[in-house]
Enzyme design. Structure first.
Site, PDB file in Angstrom:
ATOM      1  CB  ALA A 152       2.005 101.410  27.844  1.00 27.61           C
ATOM      2  CB  ALA A 153       5.522 105.918  26.569  1.00 30.67           C
ATOM      3  NE  ARG A 171       8.981  98.068  15.476  1.00 27.96           N
ATOM      4  CZ  ARG A 171       9.754  97.489  16.399  1.00 27.96           C
ATOM      5  NH1 ARG A 171      10.517  96.465  16.068  1.00 27.96           N
ATOM      6  NH2 ARG A 171       9.755  97.920  17.643  1.00 27.96           N
ATOM      7  N   GLY A 190      13.355 106.242  24.352  1.00 28.36           N
ATOM      8  CA  GLY A 190      13.808 104.867  24.553  1.00 28.36           C
ATOM      9  C   GLY A 190      13.338 104.270  25.864  1.00 28.36           C
ATOM     10  CB  ALA A 220     -52.507  88.367   3.078  1.00 28.62           C
ATOM     11  CG  ASN A 234     -48.135  83.466  12.115  1.00 29.27           C
ATOM     12  OD1 ASN A 234     -47.293  82.596  12.236  1.00 29.27           O
ATOM     13  ND2 ASN A 234     -48.514  83.942  10.933  1.00 29.27           N
ATOM     14  NE  ARG A 276     -30.043  97.578  12.877  1.00 24.34           N
ATOM     15  CZ  ARG A 276     -30.730  98.559  12.303  1.00 24.34           C
ATOM     16  NH1 ARG A 276     -31.643  98.277  11.384  1.00 24.34           N
ATOM     17  NH2 ARG A 276     -30.520  99.802  12.646  1.00 24.34           N
ATOM     18  CD  GLN A 315       9.263 107.665  27.322  1.00 26.66           C
ATOM     19  OE1 GLN A 315       8.446 106.798  27.040  1.00 26.66           O
ATOM     20  NE2 GLN A 315      10.549 107.551  27.034  1.00 26.66           N
TER      21      GLN A 315
END
Ligand code: UD1
Ligand code: CA
Length: 463
Positions: free
Chosen positions: A10-11, A16, A85, A430, A384, A340, A80
């Site tokens: 995994a080095a 690409r 390679g 209100a 409410n 959230r 590594q």
């Protein structure tokens, strides 16, 4: 103690992928691709697993730590420093295996679809046939990009040629090298010493060990996969998406068979880490991610986006975004709600259209039905909240808290200038702008009194 260790490569940078993120950390359905490979390898029960890291190695280690108890799983990191390679990568583990006489399973870190079954089949064949090297091959309709396995006379002649080094004839071969090998340890390192970087990329190719060992008179054999899709390597984002689609479909199939209805799998995305209870129905266009856990009998979607949430049974979520929240039994969210992180939505609560709730606690049976912003608030039971209610939580410096007691009735278009506390059973008129605490059971009206005035008769203006 088995006579097997593994080396996972995994080095590589993953050029690409065209990304700042190391290739093996690119996610597939909520987990880094390397994790899928590791899980398949760990199934082989190796006494040690050496993970070769290089490019951004520290971040690779950190990312894995979030998902696996590395030490407990016998995972050790080997660096590594120069990426010369795959053969050179394996060579880095030589010092760790000094005097080791067993077998070495080598797997590339970019094969997320590799299954435990195939890894074990390869290892078993290796033991049974007493091979020096056993490689995994697959037959692909389109072999482009892969190294081709050239085999004649049942292992008499066997070698791997990389596509860029292959002749046109060799390129027509559609048996490819998957990137999974089982070596006898002492043969592995003898062969690696003989690898030369005499190829187009000027790299030390691990694949060259196949011919080297064969030329040394060693027994090299191939095992082929039953399902060729397993060997799909991820080198670019096109392949990443194709693999992710496959894993997503597997996740959905697993859920379908466990009693979850998914109305349209082709428009539904579920991470590998998600758990969903029976008789829950997922409508089209829904995405469920991360460490989400969903109970039984929920109705999710169409167009529900849910990430890292805990959702109890009987909940409905329509066309809404919910992150890092807990939604209790039979609550209804949406359509068009945004919930959230740090929010708790209580039992039977309704959070309706165009409401945003942030870091708040909403008590059992409370209704926040239309066009509201509830932030840093504690709403009791049976409250409410009228349409258009806003908790004004931010004074420019601090986030302040609004507390609203049980069974309070808040009329439409109220504003709570936090910090403010409303007692149980209060009524808020209100259109009020509430700046001071309201005692329990009282009515608060905080708005300018309406005035009615006579109209002056307008004179017509002559032009
Ligand atoms: C490799 C094989 C190819 C095979 C294909 C399968 C070689 C030379 N070729 O090609 O035959 O068909 O995989 O998918 O092995 N790595 C290191 N250090 C390095 C170079 C690579 O750790 O110096 C790691 C990478 O991180 C990766 C793996 O080795 O996980 C394979 O490297 P990659 O460059 O992807 O090889 P491919 O070109 O795909
Ligand atoms: Ca590859």
């Amino acid at each position: 103690m088995t006579n097997l260790v593994s080396i996972i490569l995994a080095a590589g940078e993953g050029t690409r992928m065209k990304s700042t993120l190391p290739k093996v950390l690119h996610q597939i359905c909520g987990q880094p691709m390397l994790l899928y490979v590791l899980k398949a390898v760990l199934s082989a029960g190796c006494r040690k697993n050496y993970l070769v890291v290089g490019h951004k190695g520290k971040s690779v280690i950190e990312a894995l730590r979030n998902f696996l108890p590395l030490k407990k799983k016998g995972i050790e990191f080997v660096k590594q420093n120069k990426l010369l390679g795959s053969g050179h990568a394996v060579l880095q583990v030589k010092k760790n295996l000094k005097g080791y006489r067993g077998n070495v399973l080598v797997v590339y870190g970019d094969l997320p679809l590799l299954t435990a079954g195939t890894v074990n089949r390869l290892v078993q064949a290796h033991y049974k046939q007493d091979n020096s090297l056993t490689i995994l091959g697959a037959t692909l309709e389109d072999p482009s990009g892969y190294g081709r396995i050239i085999e004649k006379g049942n292992g008499k002649e066997i070698r791997i040629v990389e596509e860029r080094d292959a002749t046109p004839d060799e390129r027509r071969i559609n048996t490819v090298n998957a990137g999974v090998y089982c070596f006898r340890a002492e043969d592995l390192f003898k062969a690696i010493d003989k690898i030369r970087p005499d190829n187009r990329k000027k790299e030390y190719y691990l694949t060259d060990t196949v011919k080297i060992l064969r030329d040394m008179g060693k027994k090299v054999r191939m095992v082929t996969t039953k399902d060729s899709s397993e060997v799909e390597g991820v080198n670019n984002r096109k392949q990443l998406v194709s693999v992710q689609k496959y894993v997503n479909m597997k996740n959905l199939e697993r859920l379908l068979l466990a009693g979850v209805t998914i109305v349209d799998p082709s428009s539904t995305f579920v991470d590998s880490t998600v758990k969903i209870g029976r008789d829950t129905v997922i409508y089209p266009g829904s995405t469920i991610l991360g460490k989400t856990k969903i109970g039984e009998n929920c109705k999710l979607g169409p167009h529900a986006f849910i990430e890292n949430c805990q959702i109890e049974k009987g909940v409905e979520v329509r066309a809404s975004f919910i992150y890092g929240a807990k939604i209790a039994e039979r609550a209804k969210v949406g359509p068009f709600s945004h919930i959230r992180p740090g929010t708790f939505v209580g039992e039977g609560v309704r959070v309706g259209n165009f409401c945003e709730v942030k870091k708040s606690r909403i008590g059992k049976g409370t209704k926040v039905s239309h066009l509201s912003y509830i932030g840093d608030a504690f709403l009791g039971k049976g409250v409410n909240i009228g349409a258009g209610t806003i908790t004004c939580n931010f004074d420019g410096v601090r986030k302040n808290i609004t507390r609203i007691g049980d069974n309070t009735f808040v009329g439409s278009d109220a504003k709570f200038i936090a910090p403010v506390k409303i007692g149980k059973g209060a009524v808020i008129g209100a259109g009020s702008t509430i700046t001071e605490d309201v005692p329990p059971g009282k009515l608060a009206i905080a708005r300018a009194r309406q005035v009615i005035k006579d109209r002056k008769k307008k004179k017509k203006i002559k032009r």
